[in-house]
Design a protein around this motif. Sequence first.
Motif, PDB file in Angstrom:
ATOM      1  N   PRO A  58     -34.014   6.627  28.074  1.00  0.00           N
ATOM      2  CA  PRO A  58     -33.958   5.982  29.396  1.00  0.00           C
ATOM      3  C   PRO A  58     -33.012   6.733  30.331  1.00  0.00           C
ATOM      4  CG  PRO A  58     -33.688   4.380  27.621  1.00  0.00           C
ATOM      5  CD  PRO A  58     -33.577   5.730  26.997  1.00  0.00           C
ATOM      6  N   GLU A  59     -33.491   7.090  31.514  1.00  0.00           N
ATOM      7  CA  GLU A  59     -32.656   7.816  32.466  1.00  0.00           C
ATOM      8  C   GLU A  59     -31.424   7.010  32.864  1.00  0.00           C
ATOM      9  OE1 GLU A  59     -34.880   9.066  35.802  1.00  0.00           O
ATOM     10  OE2 GLU A  59     -36.279  10.317  34.650  1.00  0.00           O
ATOM     11  N   GLU A  60     -31.543   5.677  32.818  1.00  0.00           N
ATOM     12  CA  GLU A  60     -30.421   4.828  33.210  1.00  0.00           C
ATOM     13  C   GLU A  60     -29.189   5.058  32.341  1.00  0.00           C
ATOM     14  OE1 GLU A  60     -34.272   2.471  33.874  1.00  0.00           O
ATOM     15  OE2 GLU A  60     -33.416   3.873  32.413  1.00  0.00           O
ATOM     16  N   SER A  87     -25.187  -2.534  28.720  1.00  0.00           N
ATOM     17  CA  SER A  87     -26.358  -1.728  29.089  1.00  0.00           C
ATOM     18  C   SER A  87     -26.479  -0.502  28.195  1.00  0.00           C
ATOM     19  CB  SER A  87     -26.249  -1.291  30.561  1.00  0.00           C
ATOM     20  OG  SER A  87     -26.246  -2.406  31.430  1.00  0.00           O
ATOM     21  N   ASP A 109     -21.293  -2.196  31.571  1.00  0.00           N
ATOM     22  CA  ASP A 109     -21.774  -0.857  31.215  1.00  0.00           C
ATOM     23  C   ASP A 109     -21.983  -0.734  29.707  1.00  0.00           C
ATOM     24  OD1 ASP A 109     -22.041   0.166  33.716  1.00  0.00           O
ATOM     25  OD2 ASP A 109     -20.516   1.726  33.511  1.00  0.00           O
ATOM     26  N   LEU A 158     -29.759   0.328  26.027  1.00  0.00           N
ATOM     27  CA  LEU A 158     -30.513   1.557  26.278  1.00  0.00           C
ATOM     28  C   LEU A 158     -30.572   2.447  25.042  1.00  0.00           C
ATOM     29  CD1 LEU A 158     -29.078   2.207  29.837  1.00  0.00           C
ATOM     30  CD2 LEU A 158     -31.462   1.672  29.310  1.00  0.00           C
ATOM     31  N   ALA A 197     -26.692   7.187  34.024  1.00  0.00           N
ATOM     32  CA  ALA A 197     -26.303   6.773  35.369  1.00  0.00           C
ATOM     33  C   ALA A 197     -25.416   5.534  35.355  1.00  0.00           C
ATOM     34  CB  ALA A 197     -27.555   6.508  36.210  1.00  0.00           C
ATOM     35  N   LEU A 198     -24.773   5.255  34.225  1.00  0.00           N
ATOM     36  CA  LEU A 198     -23.879   4.106  34.144  1.00  0.00           C
ATOM     37  C   LEU A 198     -22.638   4.341  34.998  1.00  0.00           C
ATOM     38  CD1 LEU A 198     -24.227   3.442  30.310  1.00  0.00           C
ATOM     39  CD2 LEU A 198     -25.231   2.086  32.160  1.00  0.00           C
TER      40      LEU A 198
END
Length: 309
Positions: free
Chosen positions: A28-30, A70, A67, A74, A33-34
């Motif tokens: 996941p690209e996310e 997530s 964070d 992820l 980007a945290l």
Amino acid sequence: MDSSVGKAIPWTGDEQLIAESAIHNSIPEELFALQELDVLYDDRSAALWTYMSPEGRPSFTPTMLGDFESWQDLIESGFGPDKVPLRYLILGSRSPDVFCFGGDLDLFQRLIRDRDRDALVEYGHRCCRILDRNIRTLDIPMLTVGLVQGTALGGGFEALLSFDYIIAERHATFGLPEVMFGLYPGMGAHALLVRKLGSALADKIIVSNETFTAEQMYEFGIVNQLAEPGDGANAVREFIKKSERRHAGLVGARLATKRVWQLHLQELNEITELWADTALQLTETDLKVMSRLVAAQARLAERIATAAA
């Protein structure tokens, strides 16, 4: 470094860890980007390196906890058997000479003054959930490594106890300062230290308000490997290299140890609820001591950051 894969920041000795994750569309690209976690995947060793990079005082604020939640979600969705391989998960810190100061004491003071037990319990339960998932390695057959290159206090120390291995630079220090303002660590220290060291030594560490060196923690068996100052990341890489042939056995041994522990999330949550009840008994004098500790830690972090700039 390709900023589409991770943050375009200086990695300070990690330049060779080029982000290969672009070839793994299932990551996941996310994850890259945290807000307060810098993440990099090393394709060669199937290792996910993560560094806490807080915007303020290095502590577990609600933003940082979000964070981490997530991050775990992820990782579970993108890695594991039949997905992107993950054999090692490493957590360190970008704060110079500080791993983490622990819980959000500013938040605790406000909630205690507001008599908001529910919010204290909610914060503690979030921490326990993150800790429990890390102990279970997100149900992925991997080894987790805590990299300590500075001070680990309170919840920062507790978080480290959930890792399979701790590699610490010799100047690192560890402590549980909660007793100085009439409280105690409520998110895993008792459950994990008692299982690792026995109740007598665990109690000494928890109520003494002592600062322990990395060498002392190595003698206790909490720290698994010592590294020279500035060489912690290299020590982790060497650990990975030496562990490759034995990976399955090491993973299995850690699973067996945790099975013997019989540590469940309910136990962690119940201790946190006791912690919240104790917190509500703190006096104004206790809260002032807490405030002074927050201020001292903030000044220390600022001095370290200024000297490193």
